[in-house]
Design a protein around this motif. Structure first.
Motif, mmCIF file in Angstrom:
data_model
loop_
_atom_site.group_PDB
_atom_site.id
_atom_site.type_symbol
_atom_site.label_atom_id
_atom_site.label_comp_id
_atom_site.label_asym_id
_atom_site.label_seq_id
_atom_site.Cartn_x
_atom_site.Cartn_y
_atom_site.Cartn_z
ATOM 1 N N LEU A 73 68.623 78.560 40.716
ATOM 2 C CA LEU A 73 69.893 78.496 41.567
ATOM 3 C C LEU A 73 69.646 78.139 42.882
ATOM 4 O O LEU A 73 70.712 77.701 43.744
ATOM 5 C CB LEU A 73 70.594 79.894 41.315
ATOM 6 N N GLU B 78 80.277 80.957 42.501
ATOM 7 C CA GLU B 78 79.593 82.231 42.703
ATOM 8 C C GLU B 78 80.383 83.644 43.298
ATOM 9 O O GLU B 78 80.392 84.394 43.020
ATOM 10 C CB GLU B 78 78.321 82.028 43.549
ATOM 11 N N VAL C 90 77.284 75.596 35.125
ATOM 12 C CA VAL C 90 76.054 75.869 35.977
ATOM 13 C C VAL C 90 75.010 74.810 35.465
ATOM 14 O O VAL C 90 74.426 73.924 36.263
ATOM 15 C CB VAL C 90 75.372 77.094 35.750
ATOM 16 N N LEU D 18 74.716 84.146 35.715
ATOM 17 C CA LEU D 18 74.112 83.500 36.911
ATOM 18 C C LEU D 18 72.754 83.954 37.089
ATOM 19 O O LEU D 18 71.659 83.156 37.380
ATOM 20 C CB LEU D 18 74.936 83.898 38.082
#
Length: 266
Positions: A255, A232, A145, A248
């Motif tokens: 995000l 995701e 990420v 996350l």
């Protein structure tokens, strides 16, 4: 003479070489010779005229004592104690990258009553605690990420070379994440298209995934976003989704940069 279970795709030359290798080890070690595993391109049906044979010669501890790996233009012969195969190197250790050498590798000879094939399969798969080790302890999900986010920040700020470099940097982290989520050891890059096509991942259709990877390596911001959406979704579908989702969620509103606007948003 050991009776080998040879894959149909082997060339006659490779088949002859393997039988000779088996006969020699049988003569040298007798009951200490426990089996053969064919790794490399030949084991996976990808051999060319330049390919050699990568062979694990599985032995008892006594038979393996004093034996060393021998390499020639035709055969790499790797003496391997069965007890060594019973050990599973952890992610981040020196032995980790050898684990995928067993993935989908045909067992040509088994004198262990099924123990050897089970060990070969086990090397290529990840138990839940090993999945967590890759994804959480070694930060492969968070690291993926991070690089994807950096790539899109660079795109937003007009840094096009930096965007491509960070997008490319994200790919190894991405692949560790994708395969760990599916409970499998990530293949060597040479075998990635082969594995995706012949042993598909449920959430990652081969051609779509390879297209995303190529576009990501080109620094395509849309590919980076499409890939994140798939990651995701795979995270939310995972049995350990709670802990992974926390990773996350730790990114908060940042995000939003990784999610496409409109249809397709996770």
């Amino acid at each position: 003479m050991p009776d080998l279970d040879l894959p149909a795709h082997l060339s006659p030359q490779h088949a002859t070489a393997l039988q000779a290798l088996a006969d020699r080890n049988d003569a040298d070690h007798g009951d200490g010779f426990l089996g053969l595993v064919l790794s490399g391109s030949a084991g996976r049906g990808m051999a060319t005229e330049r390919s050699d044979l990568d062979v694990l010669v599985v032995l008892t501890d006594d038979a393996a004592a004093g034996r060393r790996t021998t390499k020639s233009p035709d055969v790499d012969e790797v003496p391997t104690p069965l007890a060594e195969l019973e050990e599973l190197p952890a992610f981040g250790t020196d032995g980790w990258w050898y684990r995928w050498s067993c993935a989908w590798a045909p067992v040509l000879l088994d004198r262990t009553g099924g123990v050897l094939p089970d060990l070969v399969r086990r090397h290529a798969t990840l138990a839940p605690d090993e999945q967590r080790d890759v994804l959480v302890t070694h930060d492969r999900l968070d690291g993926y990420v991070n690089y994807a986010f950096r790539a899109l920040k660079n795109d937003r700020d007009g840094r096009h070379l930096e965007r491509r470099l960070d997008a490319a940097e994200s790919v190894p982290w991405l692949l560790d994440t994708v395969f760990a989520l599916e409970g499998r050891v990530r293949p060597y890059m040479k075998y990635l298209p082969w594995e995706l096509r012949t042993h598909p991942l449920p959430h990652w259709p081969a051609e779509e995934t390879l297209d995303l990877l190529e576009r990501t390596l080109d620094g395509d911001p849309q590919a980076v976003r499409e890939t994140f959406v798939r990651v995701e979704r795979a995270v939310h579908a995972h049995p350990a989704a709670g802990e992974l989702t926390e990773i996350l969620d730790g990114w908060g509103d940042q995000l939003d940069l990784l999610r496409p606007a409109g249809p397709g948003r996770a």
